[in-house]
Design a protein around this motif. Sequence first.
Motif, PDB file in Angstrom:
ATOM      1  N   PHE A   1       8.208   6.801  17.777  1.00  0.00           N
ATOM      2  CA  PHE A   1       7.714   6.089  16.464  1.00  0.00           C
ATOM      3  C   PHE A   1       9.208   6.648  15.755  1.00  0.00           C
ATOM      4  CE2 PHE A   1       4.479   5.124  19.635  1.00  0.00           C
ATOM      5  CZ  PHE A   1       3.755   4.339  19.020  1.00  0.00           C
ATOM      6  N   HIS A   2       9.329   6.203  14.845  1.00  0.00           N
ATOM      7  CA  HIS A   2       9.938   6.388  13.479  1.00  0.00           C
ATOM      8  C   HIS A   2       9.258   6.626  12.256  1.00  0.00           C
ATOM      9  CE1 HIS A   2      13.451   6.169  16.959  1.00  0.00           C
ATOM     10  NE2 HIS A   2      12.541   5.207  16.620  1.00  0.00           N
ATOM     11  N   VAL A   3       9.047   7.750  11.856  1.00  0.00           N
ATOM     12  CA  VAL A   3       8.531   8.390  10.644  1.00  0.00           C
ATOM     13  C   VAL A   3       9.205   7.893   9.052  1.00  0.00           C
ATOM     14  CG1 VAL A   3       7.518   9.423   9.188  1.00  0.00           C
ATOM     15  CG2 VAL A   3       6.507   9.227  11.488  1.00  0.00           C
ATOM     16  N   VAL A   4       9.260   7.356   8.441  1.00  0.00           N
ATOM     17  CA  VAL A   4      10.217   7.177   6.816  1.00  0.00           C
ATOM     18  C   VAL A   4       8.926   8.344   6.207  1.00  0.00           C
ATOM     19  CG1 VAL A   4      11.519   5.575   5.344  1.00  0.00           C
ATOM     20  CG2 VAL A   4      11.788   5.953   7.068  1.00  0.00           C
ATOM     21  N   VAL A   5       9.501   8.655   4.935  1.00  0.00           N
ATOM     22  CA  VAL A   5       8.544   9.331   3.726  1.00  0.00           C
ATOM     23  C   VAL A   5       9.197   8.619   2.540  1.00  0.00           C
ATOM     24  CG1 VAL A   5       7.451  11.183   2.965  1.00  0.00           C
ATOM     25  CG2 VAL A   5       8.132  11.836   4.559  1.00  0.00           C
ATOM     26  N   ASN A   6       7.987   7.153   2.021  1.00  0.00           N
ATOM     27  CA  ASN A   6       9.065   6.991   1.024  1.00  0.00           C
ATOM     28  C   ASN A   6       7.957   8.108  -0.712  1.00  0.00           C
ATOM     29  OD1 ASN A   6       9.851   5.878  -0.686  1.00  0.00           O
ATOM     30  ND2 ASN A   6       8.393   3.954  -0.549  1.00  0.00           N
ATOM     31  N   MET A   7       8.452   8.150  -1.690  1.00  0.00           N
ATOM     32  CA  MET A   7       7.992   8.164  -2.734  1.00  0.00           C
ATOM     33  C   MET A   7       7.810   9.829  -2.621  1.00  0.00           C
ATOM     34  SD  MET A   7       5.033   5.010  -3.152  1.00  0.00           S
ATOM     35  CE  MET A   7       4.956   3.818  -3.417  1.00  0.00           C
ATOM     36  N   CYS A   8       8.366  10.618  -2.147  1.00  0.00           N
ATOM     37  CA  CYS A   8       8.385  11.851  -2.717  1.00  0.00           C
ATOM     38  C   CYS A   8       9.674  11.720  -3.585  1.00  0.00           C
ATOM     39  CB  CYS A   8       9.451  12.552  -1.306  1.00  0.00           C
ATOM     40  SG  CYS A   8      10.859  12.116  -0.451  1.00  0.00           S
ATOM     41  N   ALA A   9       8.890  13.092  -4.316  1.00  0.00           N
ATOM     42  CA  ALA A   9      10.406  14.007  -5.319  1.00  0.00           C
ATOM     43  C   ALA A   9      11.114  14.668  -5.413  1.00  0.00           C
ATOM     44  CB  ALA A   9       9.380  15.179  -5.936  1.00  0.00           C
TER      45      ALA A   9
ATOM     46  N   LEU B   1       8.599   1.670  12.986  1.00  0.00           N
ATOM     47  CA  LEU B   1       8.936   2.523  12.369  1.00  0.00           C
ATOM     48  C   LEU B   1       8.165   2.683  10.922  1.00  0.00           C
ATOM     49  CD1 LEU B   1      12.164   2.204  10.312  1.00  0.00           C
ATOM     50  CD2 LEU B   1      10.046   2.731   8.877  1.00  0.00           C
ATOM     51  N   ILE B   2       6.868   3.687  11.045  1.00  0.00           N
ATOM     52  CA  ILE B   2       6.369   3.680  10.069  1.00  0.00           C
ATOM     53  C   ILE B   2       6.422   4.293   8.513  1.00  0.00           C
ATOM     54  CG2 ILE B   2       3.851   5.256   9.724  1.00  0.00           C
ATOM     55  CD1 ILE B   2       3.178   5.035  12.928  1.00  0.00           C
ATOM     56  N   VAL B   3       5.454   3.571   7.715  1.00  0.00           N
ATOM     57  CA  VAL B   3       5.739   4.445   6.461  1.00  0.00           C
ATOM     58  C   VAL B   3       4.807   4.669   5.787  1.00  0.00           C
ATOM     59  CG1 VAL B   3       6.321   3.631   3.414  1.00  0.00           C
ATOM     60  CG2 VAL B   3       7.031   2.688   5.808  1.00  0.00           C
ATOM     61  N   ILE B   4       4.893   6.210   5.288  1.00  0.00           N
ATOM     62  CA  ILE B   4       3.856   7.513   4.962  1.00  0.00           C
ATOM     63  C   ILE B   4       4.795   8.085   3.709  1.00  0.00           C
ATOM     64  CG2 ILE B   4       3.007   7.977   7.135  1.00  0.00           C
ATOM     65  CD1 ILE B   4       4.483  10.379   6.655  1.00  0.00           C
ATOM     66  N   THR B   5       3.571   8.106   3.018  1.00  0.00           N
ATOM     67  CA  THR B   5       3.945   8.674   1.259  1.00  0.00           C
ATOM     68  C   THR B   5       2.766  10.126   1.082  1.00  0.00           C
ATOM     69  OG1 THR B   5       1.740   8.170   0.152  1.00  0.00           O
ATOM     70  CG2 THR B   5       3.914   6.598  -0.037  1.00  0.00           C
ATOM     71  N   PRO B   6       3.625  10.963   0.444  1.00  0.00           N
ATOM     72  CA  PRO B   6       2.738  12.237   0.240  1.00  0.00           C
ATOM     73  C   PRO B   6       0.948  12.409  -0.124  1.00  0.00           C
ATOM     74  CG  PRO B   6       4.716  12.454  -0.876  1.00  0.00           C
ATOM     75  CD  PRO B   6       4.705  11.034  -0.331  1.00  0.00           C
ATOM     76  N   GLU B   7       0.676  10.944  -0.883  1.00  0.00           N
ATOM     77  CA  GLU B   7      -0.302  10.737  -0.918  1.00  0.00           C
ATOM     78  C   GLU B   7      -1.164  10.763   0.875  1.00  0.00           C
ATOM     79  OE1 GLU B   7      -4.050   7.201  -2.120  1.00  0.00           O
ATOM     80  OE2 GLU B   7      -0.839   6.943  -1.907  1.00  0.00           O
ATOM     81  N   PRO B   8      -2.498  11.624   0.627  1.00  0.00           N
ATOM     82  CA  PRO B   8      -3.490  11.843   1.874  1.00  0.00           C
ATOM     83  C   PRO B   8      -4.260  10.835   2.094  1.00  0.00           C
ATOM     84  CG  PRO B   8      -4.109  13.576  -0.193  1.00  0.00           C
ATOM     85  CD  PRO B   8      -2.703  12.565  -0.888  1.00  0.00           C
ATOM     86  N   THR B   9      -4.273   9.907   1.509  1.00  0.00           N
ATOM     87  CA  THR B   9      -4.903   8.920   2.365  1.00  0.00           C
ATOM     88  C   THR B   9      -3.813   8.089   3.120  1.00  0.00           C
ATOM     89  OG1 THR B   9      -4.445   7.068   0.515  1.00  0.00           O
ATOM     90  CG2 THR B   9      -6.552   8.232   0.349  1.00  0.00           C
ATOM     91  N   SER B  10      -2.292   8.225   2.777  1.00  0.00           N
ATOM     92  CA  SER B  10      -1.529   7.202   3.216  1.00  0.00           C
ATOM     93  C   SER B  10      -1.360   7.688   4.903  1.00  0.00           C
ATOM     94  CB  SER B  10      -0.017   7.110   2.382  1.00  0.00           C
ATOM     95  OG  SER B  10       0.607   7.094   3.679  1.00  0.00           O
ATOM     96  N   LEU B  11      -1.685   9.051   4.605  1.00  0.00           N
ATOM     97  CA  LEU B  11      -1.701   9.904   6.054  1.00  0.00           C
ATOM     98  C   LEU B  11      -2.319  10.204   7.353  1.00  0.00           C
ATOM     99  CD1 LEU B  11      -0.103  13.474   4.494  1.00  0.00           C
ATOM    100  CD2 LEU B  11       0.963  11.755   5.403  1.00  0.00           C
ATOM    101  N   THR B  12      -3.370   9.875   7.013  1.00  0.00           N
ATOM    102  CA  THR B  12      -4.406   9.821   8.073  1.00  0.00           C
ATOM    103  C   THR B  12      -4.929   8.511   7.571  1.00  0.00           C
ATOM    104  OG1 THR B  12      -6.585   9.227   5.482  1.00  0.00           O
ATOM    105  CG2 THR B  12      -6.244  11.596   6.208  1.00  0.00           C
ATOM    106  N   ASP B  13      -4.804   6.745   6.838  1.00  0.00           N
ATOM    107  CA  ASP B  13      -4.314   5.487   8.127  1.00  0.00           C
ATOM    108  C   ASP B  13      -3.654   5.290   8.305  1.00  0.00           C
ATOM    109  OD1 ASP B  13      -6.820   5.514   5.692  1.00  0.00           O
ATOM    110  OD2 ASP B  13      -5.419   4.390   4.694  1.00  0.00           O
ATOM    111  N   ALA B  14      -2.477   6.251   8.239  1.00  0.00           N
ATOM    112  CA  ALA B  14      -1.198   6.374   9.477  1.00  0.00           C
ATOM    113  C   ALA B  14      -1.445   7.055  10.791  1.00  0.00           C
ATOM    114  CB  ALA B  14      -0.191   6.943   8.768  1.00  0.00           C
TER     115      ALA B  14
END
Length: 427
Positions: free
Chosen positions: A186-194, A157-170
């Motif tokens: 691979f499952h994805v959770v988008v955290n801290m979204c509006a 389970l990969i945690v990402i956020t809308p922040e660009p560096t989070s996406l590139t590092d993931a």
Amino acid sequence: MSSVEPLIEKTAQVLPARIPHVVAITSGKGGVGKSSISVNLGIALARMGRKVCIFDADTGLANINILLGLTPQFGVEHVLYGTKSIEEIMLNGPHDLKVIPGANGIVECVNLPPRQQLHLTRALADVENAFDYMLVDTAAGIAETTLDFVQAAQQTLIVITPEPTSLTDAFSMLKLLQRRGKRSDFHVVVNMCANANQGREVFHRFAAAVEKYIHVPLNFLGYIQQDESMRAAVTMQSPVALFAEDDPSCRNFFRLGRALEDALAKVRPVASFAQYWQGLYRRRRLAAKSAASPQHRSAKTGGAVSQSQLRHYLNELRARMLTLMAQGSLPPEDFSALIDELSVAMRTNFRFEPVKVPTRTDNSAHSLEHDCASESPSESIKSEPTRAAITHGFDEQRYGSQQLLLDRLRCEPDLPLVDLVTQLTAS
């Protein structure tokens, strides 16, 4: 056969008949809420009636227990060095959630030497069959140990956020896992979204890039909206998954829990977490044996243990000693005796003192005896047979004779003992 080999065979005999779903919860960078999601998802699954264990695998900055307001007396380092069983270090969380605390602050545990890997393997094999889910909260980033933990899990389970560096590092993490031959969902959770729309948009943008350049399909598990309740819950050490089920913050994690259950409904685990570490050890051991074969040994070492291996072994011994001292298991008198033995060995083998202490010369000792001769009651002291019969470890080479020290004490009765010893060692 190595002394470690029997441990492998014993491990193989205790592998669980019931295998839980092992889910590594990870991220390409820190600060994306990975540990918070691990805790709240674990509580939500437990409230749904599942038996859940969270393994804090962040050996550098372990904090699962902090988020739950728990204070561990022992950590995974005690299991790694064989001083405690995994049941003894396990913490009881809310709704019968179990927590295996991490090895916070023990630098040597980050690299997990082979013997410690086997201790961990055996310990995990002992408890795996008690759970439906084992959530492994890894360290953030792409360190080798983090990738090992992710690769050991059946699900990621990969945690990402809308922040660009989070996406590139993931993205970088997924690329490295693919090179390692990682085969899992691979499952994805988008955290801290509006809102939900932003969550889906971020996922689709990320998934499109991953499928195009890495050719790895991703499953959108869900999103977590940015919520002030989450921040407050971290401060109060009271996870939002403990709120009422109709609370918006809590509802996010029940939705996430149900999505995970649906994704794994038809998935039957085929290998345990413990089996992976056992296989990893075997592969690395075979590689080490191959590298140490005669045709690969350098003429300089002649087949001897390398300096890096020796340093690694010394680090292991140092960490084990620190662990014993921290938990109060090491008797002070035994530790003192060990230090004395090491000091003697260093003088014998390396020709120098571990601790530099100036020694007295015969002339200085004689001078002091002469100065205090008129006031010294030496005859009365010599007449005490019980004192002469005492066995001790007094170092006359450093401090002069015992008689000299007693005379000095009588010459200067008002001089504090600390000042006297300072003068003796400095002169």
